[in-house]
Write an enzyme that holds these catalytic residues in place. Structure first.
Site, short mmCIF file in Angstrom:
data_model
loop_
_atom_site.label_atom_id
_atom_site.label_comp_id
_atom_site.label_asym_id
_atom_site.label_seq_id
_atom_site.Cartn_x
_atom_site.Cartn_y
_atom_site.Cartn_z
N TYR A 123 -7.10 -8.36 11.93
CA TYR A 123 -5.76 -8.26 12.53
C TYR A 123 -5.82 -8.80 13.95
O TYR A 123 -6.85 -8.73 14.61
CB TYR A 123 -5.31 -6.79 12.53
N ASN A 145 -12.14 -0.62 -0.83
CA ASN A 145 -11.49 -1.18 0.37
C ASN A 145 -12.27 -0.79 1.62
O ASN A 145 -12.60 0.41 1.80
CB ASN A 145 -10.06 -0.62 0.48
N GLU A 146 -12.56 -1.76 2.46
CA GLU A 146 -13.17 -1.52 3.78
C GLU A 146 -14.21 -0.41 3.75
O GLU A 146 -14.17 0.52 4.57
CB GLU A 146 -12.08 -1.20 4.82
N ASN A 151 -6.60 1.66 2.85
CA ASN A 151 -7.30 2.94 3.04
C ASN A 151 -6.86 3.96 1.99
O ASN A 151 -7.64 4.82 1.58
CB ASN A 151 -7.04 3.48 4.44
N GLU A 195 0.85 -1.19 0.00
CA GLU A 195 0.00 0.00 0.00
C GLU A 195 0.89 1.24 0.00
O GLU A 195 2.01 1.21 0.53
CB GLU A 195 -0.88 -0.01 1.26
N GLN A 235 1.22 -6.36 5.78
CA GLN A 235 1.51 -6.12 4.39
C GLN A 235 2.83 -6.82 4.06
O GLN A 235 3.27 -7.64 4.85
CB GLN A 235 1.56 -4.62 4.12
N GLU A 286 -6.67 -9.03 3.90
CA GLU A 286 -5.80 -8.38 4.89
C GLU A 286 -5.86 -9.24 6.15
O GLU A 286 -6.93 -9.40 6.73
CB GLU A 286 -6.24 -6.95 5.21
#
Ligand code: AHR
Length: 505
Positions: free
Chosen positions: A243, A171-172, A71, A26, A348, A291
């Protein structure tokens, strides 16, 4: 302490899709700049890519890399990152309160992927932008030529289309922190229109629609329902993110988190299948766990780095031995769901919550989590076997924060049969922190020949870390596994991750 496992050649969960060993780059912190791209570094190649990092990425073995966020993508204009560098604008990156110089963009990423031996997984901006811009990026990347956008790519140095196969629809989008976040119904509509236009441009592509950014989201369930209502027939995968961390230093509970990952997968699949059932669809939505990782060591440290600068260190977790145990087990969990989890990306790859770290003016080095990842990615290929496991259990506070107590098996294990290589690969963690485990693995309907390799990852200190100066947490070879007929016998040391390759006929 004794544990037994029975595997049978014919009892299989599913085939491993190698894309579950994906990575993620990212525009965040030092992932791109000072991570993979640093023209002034002594080991940079002609494209400005760090060759030390390229080498480590190849060793890590990520056949897929998600880009450019995260993000970041939800405020990104991909056009800023293509064409002559001197004309590219510097922009504010609102997601990470940073400056984005745009000296690295889509074309550089494609070249980097080719050199790194990884396929691109591109995300489009469905936050501040919409379906038309997403379609234009597909046209830029994948249309052969003869249109303004495809000819622009050709003029920028790539006569051949990139043929990007896998695309994330934002994304999200369920998170308030996301630039352009919106309610599920609105995102579902936006994603549906983008999906239509993207697939019209290139019918060979596959699409990942945003699911929940964690199962802790208050909208979990309702979000999937509403989004899939709009996109079920167009999307191929639903994305999920999670996470993990050990902020209260509760190691036994921490090591039980693979079970929480598994619960999240099972629940999400139930949500997907409920929509499919309601629609009487023959299609099954697969999961893209795009992720996942440990992320907690660096939380809060962002305050120490100055906002609105480029490539400031962010999310630079330094991982220890117990994090490596967890990462190894999270990978086993992905394998356990090989029938429905077809894509996954460790988040990542470099510098940002990553297995590979770089020093700005120095070397690149391997974090502890590098090792279980690389070995699983290399040898966890073939058919995942359905195991019967008999192991002592321990009582753990389940989840962080703890939500319940649960009996957790001290042995965490997953096995893969690779017919091509003629081997069964057993991955096993002894989660007991003090006792050795006597382990027997019966290989029913296999004819085992010999133990080809046993790699063990352990350290006396569960908090031991690697650094640029030394890497004390690294796998070592063990040679004391035995075969008795069809049974593999070995002793797993406490708090160890293990990979045993048994050659079979
Ligand atoms: O990987 C770090 C960030 O975590 C990503 O940008 C975002 O998608 C997630 O919240």
């Amino acid at each position: 302490m004794k544990s037994k496992v029975i595997l049978n050649r014919h009892y299989r969960i599913g085939e491993v899709d190698e894309r579950i060993y994906g990575g993620f780059i990212e525009h965040l912190g030092r992932a791109v700049y000072e991570g993979i791209y640093q023209p002034e570094h002594p080991c940079a190649d002609g494209d400005g890519f760090r060759t030390d990092v390229l080498e480590l990425i190849r060793e890590l073995g990520t056949p897929l890399t998600r880009y450019p966020g995260g993000n970041f993508v939800s405020g990104y204009n991909w056009e800023d990152g293509v064409g002559p560098r001197e004309q590219r604008p510097v922009r504010l990156d609102l997601a990470w309160k940073a400056l984005e110089p745009n000296t690295f963009g889509t074309d550089e990423f494609m070249t980097w992927c080719r050199k790194a031996g990884t396929a691109p997984m591109m995300a489009v901006n469905l936050g501040t932008r919409g379906p038309a811009d997403a379609q234009r990026l597909v046209e830029y990347c994948n249309f052969p030529g003869g249109t303004a956008l495809s000819d622009q790519r050709r003029a920028n140095g790539s006569p051949e289309p990139y043929g990007v196969k896998l695309w994330c629809l934002g994304n999200e989008m369920d998170g308030v922190w996301q630039t352009g976040h919106c309610p599920a119904e609105e995102y579902g509509r936006r994603a549906q229109e983008a999906a239509k236009m993207m697939k019209w441009t290139d019918p060979s592509i596959e699409l990942v629609v945003c699911g929940s950014s964690s199962d802790g989201m208050p909208t979990f369930g309702a979000w999937e329902n509403a989004v899939l209502e709009e996109t079920y027939e167009l999307a191929d995968y639903l994305s999920i993110h999670k996470y993990f961390g050990n902020p209260h230093d509760q190691t036994p509970g921490y090591l039980s988190l693979p079970e929480a990952m598994s619960d999240f997968i099972i629940r999400t699949l139930a949500l997907c299948d409920a929509v499919g059932a309601r629609k009487k669809s023959a299609k099954k939505i697969m999961l893209s766990f795009d992720e996942w990782n440990v992320w907690f060591h660096s939380r809060g440290t962002e305050k120490n780095s100055p906002e609105w600068t480029a490539a400031r260190p962010l999310l630079e977790d330094i991982y220890n031995m117990e994090d490596a145990l967890l990462v190894g087990m999270l990978m086993m969990t992905l394998l356990d769901h090989a029938d429905r989890v077809k894509v996954a990306c460790i988040a990542q790859s470099v510098n940002v919550i990553a297995p590979i770290m770089t020093e700005k003016n120095g070397k690149a080095w391997k974090q502890t989590i590098f090792h279980p990842f690389a070995l699983t990615a290399k040898y966890g290929r073939g058919s995942v076997l359905r195991a019967v496991v008999d192991s002592p259990c321990y009582d753990a506070e389940f989840g962080v924060p703890a939500t319940a107590r649960r009996k957790i098996s001290s042995l965490r294990t997953t096995s893969v049969y690779n017919a091509e290589r003629g081997e069964v690969v057993v991955f096993a963690v002894n989660r007991d922190l003090s006792a050795e485990m006597e382990l027997e693995v019966r290989l029913e309907d296999f004819v085992p020949e010999r133990v080809a390799e046993w790699k063990e990852l352990r350290h006396d200190d569960l908090k031991a870390v690697n650094s640029a100066e030394s890497e004390p947490v690294a796998p070592t070879d063990r040679r004391d596994a035995a075969l008795d007929g069809d049974t593999l016998q070995l002793r797993l040391r406490p708090a160890s991750w293990n990979m045993i390759r048994v050659k079979v006929q």
